[in-house]
Design a protein around this motif. Structure first.
Motif, PDB file in Angstrom:
ATOM      1  N   ARG A 110     -12.890  -3.839  12.582  1.00 35.43           N
ATOM      2  CA  ARG A 110     -14.164  -4.441  12.974  1.00 35.43           C
ATOM      3  C   ARG A 110     -15.265  -4.019  12.013  1.00 35.43           C
ATOM      4  N   VAL A 111     -15.290  -2.736  11.661  1.00 32.53           N
ATOM      5  CA  VAL A 111     -16.301  -2.227  10.738  1.00 32.53           C
ATOM      6  C   VAL A 111     -16.132  -2.859   9.362  1.00 32.53           C
ATOM      7  N   ASN A 112     -14.882  -2.953   8.904  1.00 41.35           N
ATOM      8  CA  ASN A 112     -14.634  -3.570   7.605  1.00 41.35           C
ATOM      9  C   ASN A 112     -15.099  -5.022   7.586  1.00 41.35           C
ATOM     10  N   GLN A 113     -14.858  -5.744   8.666  1.00 43.35           N
ATOM     11  CA  GLN A 113     -15.304  -7.133   8.750  1.00 43.35           C
ATOM     12  C   GLN A 113     -16.816  -7.213   8.670  1.00 43.35           C
ATOM     13  N   GLN A 114     -17.477  -6.282   9.327  1.00 38.26           N
ATOM     14  CA  GLN A 114     -18.934  -6.279   9.347  1.00 38.26           C
ATOM     15  C   GLN A 114     -19.500  -5.914   7.977  1.00 38.26           C
ATOM     16  N   VAL A 115     -18.913  -4.936   7.301  1.00 37.86           N
ATOM     17  CA  VAL A 115     -19.442  -4.451   6.022  1.00 37.86           C
ATOM     18  C   VAL A 115     -19.020  -5.344   4.864  1.00 37.86           C
ATOM     19  N   LEU A 116     -17.734  -5.707   4.834  1.00 36.94           N
ATOM     20  CA  LEU A 116     -17.186  -6.437   3.694  1.00 36.94           C
ATOM     21  C   LEU A 116     -17.153  -7.941   3.895  1.00 36.94           C
ATOM     22  N   GLY A 117     -17.314  -8.374   5.133  1.00 37.16           N
ATOM     23  CA  GLY A 117     -17.190  -9.798   5.399  1.00 37.16           C
ATOM     24  C   GLY A 117     -15.748 -10.248   5.522  1.00 37.16           C
ATOM     25  N   MET A 118     -14.820  -9.314   5.565  1.00 36.69           N
ATOM     26  CA  MET A 118     -13.401  -9.625   5.703  1.00 36.69           C
ATOM     27  C   MET A 118     -12.672  -8.364   6.138  1.00 36.69           C
ATOM     28  N   VAL A 119     -11.427  -8.524   6.558  1.00 41.29           N
ATOM     29  CA  VAL A 119     -10.594  -7.378   6.916  1.00 41.29           C
ATOM     30  C   VAL A 119      -9.574  -7.185   5.801  1.00 41.29           C
ATOM     31  N   PRO A 120      -9.710  -6.128   4.990  1.00 35.66           N
ATOM     32  CA  PRO A 120      -8.770  -5.926   3.895  1.00 35.66           C
ATOM     33  C   PRO A 120      -7.405  -5.494   4.419  1.00 35.66           C
ATOM     34  N   PRO A 121      -6.358  -5.734   3.651  1.00 34.63           N
ATOM     35  CA  PRO A 121      -5.022  -5.279   4.073  1.00 34.63           C
ATOM     36  C   PRO A 121      -4.950  -3.761   4.064  1.00 34.63           C
ATOM     37  N   HIS A 122      -3.981  -3.233   4.783  1.00 36.29           N
ATOM     38  CA  HIS A 122      -3.846  -1.777   4.825  1.00 36.29           C
ATOM     39  C   HIS A 122      -2.373  -1.386   4.867  1.00 36.29           C
ATOM     40  N   ASP A 123      -2.097  -0.177   4.435  1.00 34.76           N
ATOM     41  CA  ASP A 123      -0.777   0.433   4.568  1.00 34.76           C
ATOM     42  C   ASP A 123      -0.841   1.495   5.655  1.00 34.76           C
ATOM     43  N   THR A 124       0.277   1.711   6.315  1.00 34.31           N
ATOM     44  CA  THR A 124       0.346   2.687   7.398  1.00 34.31           C
ATOM     45  C   THR A 124       1.294   3.816   7.020  1.00 34.31           C
ATOM     46  N   TYR A 125       0.853   5.042   7.237  1.00 35.49           N
ATOM     47  CA  TYR A 125       1.685   6.226   7.009  1.00 35.49           C
ATOM     48  C   TYR A 125       1.724   7.033   8.298  1.00 35.49           C
ATOM     49  N   VAL A 126       2.907   7.246   8.805  1.00 36.48           N
ATOM     50  CA  VAL A 126       3.085   7.992  10.046  1.00 36.48           C
ATOM     51  C   VAL A 126       3.831   9.272   9.724  1.00 36.48           C
ATOM     52  N   ASP A 127       3.138  10.404   9.882  1.00 34.62           N
ATOM     53  CA  ASP A 127       3.718  11.705   9.521  1.00 34.62           C
ATOM     54  C   ASP A 127       4.252  11.668   8.097  1.00 34.62           C
ATOM     55  N   GLY A 128       3.498  10.993   7.206  1.00 32.16           N
ATOM     56  CA  GLY A 128       3.871  10.927   5.796  1.00 32.16           C
ATOM     57  C   GLY A 128       4.860   9.838   5.447  1.00 32.16           C
ATOM     58  N   ARG A 129       5.378   9.107   6.442  1.00 32.05           N
ATOM     59  CA  ARG A 129       6.370   8.062   6.201  1.00 32.05           C
ATOM     60  C   ARG A 129       5.681   6.706   6.064  1.00 32.05           C
ATOM     61  N   PRO A 130       5.834   6.037   4.917  1.00 33.88           N
ATOM     62  CA  PRO A 130       5.172   4.749   4.724  1.00 33.88           C
ATOM     63  C   PRO A 130       5.776   3.671   5.610  1.00 33.88           C
ATOM     64  N   ASN A 131       4.898   2.835   6.155  1.00 35.25           N
ATOM     65  CA  ASN A 131       5.286   1.646   6.916  1.00 35.25           C
ATOM     66  C   ASN A 131       6.132   1.957   8.148  1.00 35.25           C
ATOM     67  N   ALA A 132       6.027   3.167   8.645  1.00 40.30           N
ATOM     68  CA  ALA A 132       6.742   3.519   9.869  1.00 40.30           C
ATOM     69  C   ALA A 132       5.957   3.015  11.072  1.00 40.30           C
ATOM     70  N   SER A 133       6.642   2.800  12.171  1.00 36.61           N
ATOM     71  CA  SER A 133       5.976   2.371  13.392  1.00 36.61           C
ATOM     72  C   SER A 133       5.061   3.476  13.903  1.00 36.61           C
TER      73      SER A 133
END
Length: 222
Positions: free
Chosen positions: A44-67
């Motif tokens: 929501r903040v990114n949409q307000q500041v940038l005018g869009m929602v940029p893509p993101h990567d997720t790291y769970v306990d150091g593991r990329p793209n984990a649930s």
């Protein structure tokens, strides 16, 4: 090119105090639910500041793209937003919109540099300590001095001030001047967009032509 932050997009780490009476599985699920709520707020903040929602990567306990639901009870969830590319695109667009439009040549003269090297339009932006927007036409300095009735406040200085306020939590953005070497000064027009490759000219130039101090916007990430 990414700006990392835990939970949200404003470089804010959040420590979650979980009920120790819950089972490890329940604490993990509670932490995951909290992380997803904070992700929604960051978007929501990114949409307000940038005018869009940029893509993101997720790291769970150091593991990329984990649930997110696989986080440990005492684990860490990191959402890494790809924001710099969008910041650069917005600044480039603002420069075009602020440019005099008599022929469009000035708006087509902008170069984008990463540590002094020209980045081709559409290319992946490389890691760098400093990024620069600069015009390659010799009369850019006159426009910046307000000598164009279509840009009485200049272009680069005005855009730098707006961008600095808009993106102050992500990068240091300042108006400055940079020296362009011979072959980066433009004496021709392109029709391929606002950010383009510099033309390499090999004809003889007078000493004053070899170095030109041009108005620019400098961007340094935190």
């Amino acid at each position: 090119m990414a700006i990392s932050s835990r939970i949200d997009s404003i470089e804010r780490d959040i420590a979650v105090m979980l009920d120790e009476t819950l089972s490890p599985e329940a604490r993990s699920l509670e932490l995951a639910a909290f992380a997803r709520r904070e992700l929604a707020e960051a978007q929501r903040v990114n949409q307000q500041v940038l005018g869009m929602v940029p893509p993101h990567d997720t790291y769970v306990d150091g593991r990329p793209n984990a649930s997110v639901e696989t986080v440990r009870p005492d684990g860490v969830v990191v959402f890494e937003f790809e924001m710099l590319q969008d910041i650069f695109a917005q600044i480039g667009e603002m420069l075009v919109q602020a440019s005099p439009v008599r022929t469009g040549r000035f708006a087509r003269s902008f170069l984008f540099l990463a540590d002094g090297a020209v980045v081709d339009p559409g290319a992946l932006v490389p890691p760098a300590s400093e990024y620069v927007f600069v015009s390659s036409v010799p009369y850019a300095r006159k426009i910046e001095q307000g000598l164009s009735s279509m840009a009485p406040d200049g272009v680069f200085q005005a855009v730098a001030a707006i961008a600095s306020r808009r993106f102050s939590n992500l990068a240091s953005i300042t108006f400055s001047h940079v020296v362009l070497q011979a072959g980066m000064i433009d004496d021709w027009a392109s029709t391929d967009g606002a950010m383009r490759h510099a033309s390499r000219h090999h004809r003889r130039k007078s000493p004053g032509e070899w170095l030109r101090r041009q108005p620019a916007i400098k961007i340094r990430t935190y």
